[in-house]
Design a protein around this motif. Structure first.
Motif: not given
Length: 165
Positions: A72, A74, A81-82, A97, A100, A112-114, A116
């Motif tokens: 997750t 960068i 996530p994708e 959210e 995070r 920085l965690s993406r 979802i």
């Protein structure tokens, strides 16, 4: 008593290759069992397309919940996530959210965690960070709401909160 089924998935190129031991997946399994889920996994897969395949298989098998750990961030290899976005029907942004925010209160880099969260068919999918601390922070957010979320996805009604209408 309602039975809930869950799958824990670890997205890690190095753990999948046997370079190091998966530590986050077992934390997911333990927490889900404590919540009363019948749990499979952790299933350790390389990040990217194998994550998508694991998620699609879980949705087809009608798991109520799939929690992922890893992939997750960068870095160029972080693709969870994708992969998740290609599988889910809709996102639950407030859940990601909150996860995070829980981490960010302790470690600024949690921002920085993406990861979802979303629903694919009747399966709730939530991405957690790969660090054990990130997993613990995410589980702290999920514990009080996970079974309620599953009940909602199944079409259940909101319990009476005691608040006036």
């Amino acid at each position: 008593m309602t039975t809930y089924r869950a799958l824990a998935v670890t997205a890690s190129n190095r753990a999948a290759a046997g370079v190091y031991e998966d530590r986050g997946g077992p934390l997911l399994v333990e927490a889900l069992r404590e919540l009363g889920f019948a749990v499979d996994g952790p299933r350790v897969v390389p990040d990217g397309d194998p994550v998508e395949q694991a998620l699609r298989e879980a949705v087809a098998a009608f798991y109520d919940v799939v929690l992922t750990t890893g992939g997750t961030g960068i870095s160029p290899t972080d693709r969870t996530p994708e992969a998740t976005r290609r599988v889910i029907d809709y996102e639950i942004p407030g859940l990601a959210e909150a996860i995070r925010a829980a981490g960010r209160d302790k470690v600024p880099t949690a921002a920085l965690s993406r990861g979802i969260a979303g629903v694919a068919g009747s399966t709730l999918v939530v991405n957690l960070p790969g660090s054990t601390g990130g997993v613990r922070d995410g589980l702290a957010v999920l514990r009080p709401i996970l079974t309620h979320a599953v009940d909602q996805i199944r079409g259940g009604d909101h319990p009476d909160s005691g608040r006036p209408s």
